[in-house]
Design an enzyme around this catalytic site. Structure first.
Site, PDB file in Angstrom:
ATOM      1  N   MET A   1       0.815  -1.210   0.000  1.00  0.00           N
ATOM      2  CA  MET A   1       0.000   0.000   0.000  1.00  0.00           C
ATOM      3  C   MET A   1       0.853   1.268   0.000  1.00  0.00           C
ATOM      4  O   MET A   1       2.055   1.227   0.199  1.00  0.00           O
ATOM      5  CB  MET A   1      -0.931  -0.006   1.214  1.00  0.00           C
ATOM      6  CG  MET A   1      -1.923  -1.161   1.238  1.00  0.00           C
ATOM      7  SD  MET A   1      -2.970  -1.186   2.716  1.00  0.00           S
ATOM      8  CE  MET A   1      -3.982   0.268   2.438  1.00  0.00           C
ATOM      9  N   HIS A   2       0.189   2.388  -0.250  1.00  0.00           N
ATOM     10  CA  HIS A   2       0.708   3.754  -0.038  1.00  0.00           C
ATOM     11  C   HIS A   2       1.755   4.228  -1.043  1.00  0.00           C
ATOM     12  O   HIS A   2       2.084   5.412  -1.063  1.00  0.00           O
ATOM     13  CB  HIS A   2       1.314   3.908   1.366  1.00  0.00           C
ATOM     14  CG  HIS A   2       0.494   3.334   2.467  1.00  0.00           C
ATOM     15  ND1 HIS A   2      -0.794   3.732   2.738  1.00  0.00           N
ATOM     16  CD2 HIS A   2       0.787   2.370   3.385  1.00  0.00           C
ATOM     17  CE1 HIS A   2      -1.260   3.050   3.768  1.00  0.00           C
ATOM     18  NE2 HIS A   2      -0.328   2.217   4.177  1.00  0.00           N
TER      19      HIS A   2
ATOM     20  N   ASP B   1      -2.655  -4.911   0.454  1.00  0.00           N
ATOM     21  CA  ASP B   1      -2.150  -6.212   0.909  1.00  0.00           C
ATOM     22  C   ASP B   1      -2.785  -6.691   2.205  1.00  0.00           C
ATOM     23  O   ASP B   1      -3.090  -7.882   2.356  1.00  0.00           O
ATOM     24  CB  ASP B   1      -0.621  -6.196   1.021  1.00  0.00           C
ATOM     25  CG  ASP B   1      -0.068  -5.047   1.855  1.00  0.00           C
ATOM     26  OD1 ASP B   1      -0.860  -4.257   2.414  1.00  0.00           O
ATOM     27  OD2 ASP B   1       1.162  -4.941   1.935  1.00  0.00           O
TER      28      ASP B   1
END
Length: 492
Positions: free
Chosen positions: A78-79, A237
């Site tokens: 992520m991110h 995830d």
């Protein structure tokens, strides 16, 4: 029919072929490099993700009836900030979830814009690893690159875009950008204005099990698949791993011992921790979840064994660890700074408590215990919100260690379960693909049908009492060292 789950991780992409009944037919993994241009920075080339994915797909599909492949979905780190120009070329390497360069931008968002406003706009506050601070960093430090941006993507969505040509994301992954109104499940106009990005730069939003498109003709031809293969949005995830471990439905918990470590609590209702120590995100099952995330979990053990001890024999290093609850060595697992609950990119890893009789095994044991204690920090926040966690499931590379699971069970004082499939995000992604293709009526129905616990470890009262005392020591260490971490940062 077959369903493919693609788990785009930090160290590798893992691909999984699942039959309709949930049986894993085949798995493939392809590694790619991780770059650290400066201390605390972390980057990867999206092109490496794509080449690894395509190579992995070809290997995964070899020898099977490709006409039976119905859908592909994703779980991904992520991110990360992935930016494309007007020609759909990658402008710069992706800035990853564990990158700590955005201290100034994070402070600006939290202290100038204000945590109350951020929480109202997105249900979260700024953390150094989130996407929005990275956009602000790029606008300030790389204005020429910023001016080229036409599309802003998350890592797994770059792969989905290259496979389908559809610019999309899902609600769970979008939740971690600090650009997304989690409660309303839409982009935040206020955050777009703050970050200087337009709606056209952001993807269309889907629920995790929704179909976004099909394979592009040229991709289908290269892989030998039908063009009718559906692309399903997928999930971040942790949400994907939660689906893969059956953590769907109100109040269920999953702990991930991967590169990072997470405590994931599913909830039917939207809710926000008033101190924002836990993230409030949309879940892949159509509801919501609270999540505490530590940046370095199983990666601490990997660093200790491979970089310091120069060994890859993980099992051997655990053989002589027997005196649980009595280790005098403590470890703060903040090798990449820390997110939950401290939100401190300047925090660093620390061993403390060594004496002349400290052994190699004591240091290794301290790694396991330090990660377990840091995960408990997030569990304690959940308890203060009135959330009761009676047991948890566990996944990730660290969950292969029975020792670590035993330490975790006794540190938390709850039963720790595990499932037959330890593929986490990849398995969850394959389940999402099956739901998207109509194999199951809902994510929860699919998880309840497919995912079963195959083992558990229960806490021992005496050992839990010992770890309770050790945890109290652990919680005193970060506050004592916080000022030192800040001084160290000034001297870098």
């Amino acid at each position: 029919m077959y369903y493919i789950g693609i788990d785009l991780g930090t160290s590798s992409v893992k691909l999984l072929l699942m039959a309709a009944d949930g049986k894993i037919e085949k798995t493939v993994s392809k590694e790619y490099p991780l770059m650290f241009p400066q201390s605390g920075w972390s980057e990867q080339k999206p092109e490496d993700w794509l080449s690894g994915t395509m190579e992995g797909l070809k290997e995964l599909l070899f020898g099977i009836d490709k006409e039976k492949v119905a859908g592909i979905s994703f779980g991904g780190q992520m991110h990360g900030l992935v930016v494309l120009d007007e020609n759909d070329d990658v402008i710069r390497p992706a800035i990853l979830w564990n990158d700590g360069r955005t201290g100034e931008e994070t402070d600006y968002l939290n202290n100038i814009i204000g945590k109350d406003k951020l929480s109202a706009y997105t249900a979260n506050i700024a953390f150094a690893g989130f996407t929005a601070p990275k956009i602000l960093w790029m606008r300030k430090n790389e204005p020429e690159n910023f001016a080229k941006i036409r599309k802003i993507m998350l890592p797994k969505d770059y792969i989905a875009y290259k496979l389908s040509g559809v610019f999309s994301t899902d609600v769970s992954d979008a939740s971690g950008m600090l650009l997304f109104d989690v409660e309303k499940r839409c982009w935040s106009k206020e955050m777009m204005e703050i970050c200087g990005v337009s709606r056209e730069m952001l993807a269309d939003i889907y629920e995790s099990s929704e179909v976004t498109g099909t394979l592009k003709k040229e991709v289908a031809e290269e892989l030998g698949l039908p063009e009718t293969v559906k692309i399903i949005a997928g999930a971040g995830d942790n949400a994907a791993a939660a689906v893969g471990t059956g953590t769907v439905g109100d109040g269920r918990c999953n702990i991930s011992l991967g590169t990072s470590g997470t405590v994931f609590i599913a909830s039917e209702k939207f809710g926000v921790d008033e101190n924002n120590a836990l993230h409030s995100f949309a879940h892949a099952d159509g509801s919501y979840h609270l999540m505490g995330c530590m940046l370095s979990a199983a990666s601490c053990n990997k660093w200790w064994l491979e970089e310091i001890l120069k060994t890859e024999d993980y099992a051997k290093e655990q053989e002589n660890i027997a005196s649980l609850g009595k280790n005098e060595v403590y470890f703060l697992p903040y090798l990449m700074g820390e997110r939950s609950p401290h939100n401190d990119p300047e925090a660093r890893g620390v061993f403390i408590g060594m004496t002349m009789d400290t052994k190699r095994e004591d240091m290794t044991q301290a790694i396991f215990e330090g990660v377990a204690f840091a995960l408990r920090d997030s569990v304690e926040v959940a308890k203060k919100l009135g959330i009761s966690i009676e047991k948890t499931r566990v996944c990730g590379g660290g969950a292969k260690s029975m020792l670590w699971k035993k330490i975790l069970a006794n540190t938390l004082g709850i039963e720790v379960e595990w499932t037959a499939a330890d593929e986490g995000p990849g398995y969850g992604a394959a389940i999402l693909a099956a739901v998207g293709c109509g194999e199951y009526e809902s994510v929860q129905a699919a998880a309840e049908k497919i995912v079963k616990a195959v083992g558990s470890v229960r806490p021992d009262a005496e050992l839990t009492a010992l770890y309770e005392k050790k945890y109290r020591v652990f919680t005193s260490l970060y506050p004592s060292l916080k000022a030192a971490f800040a001084l160290m940062a000034e001297n870098r």
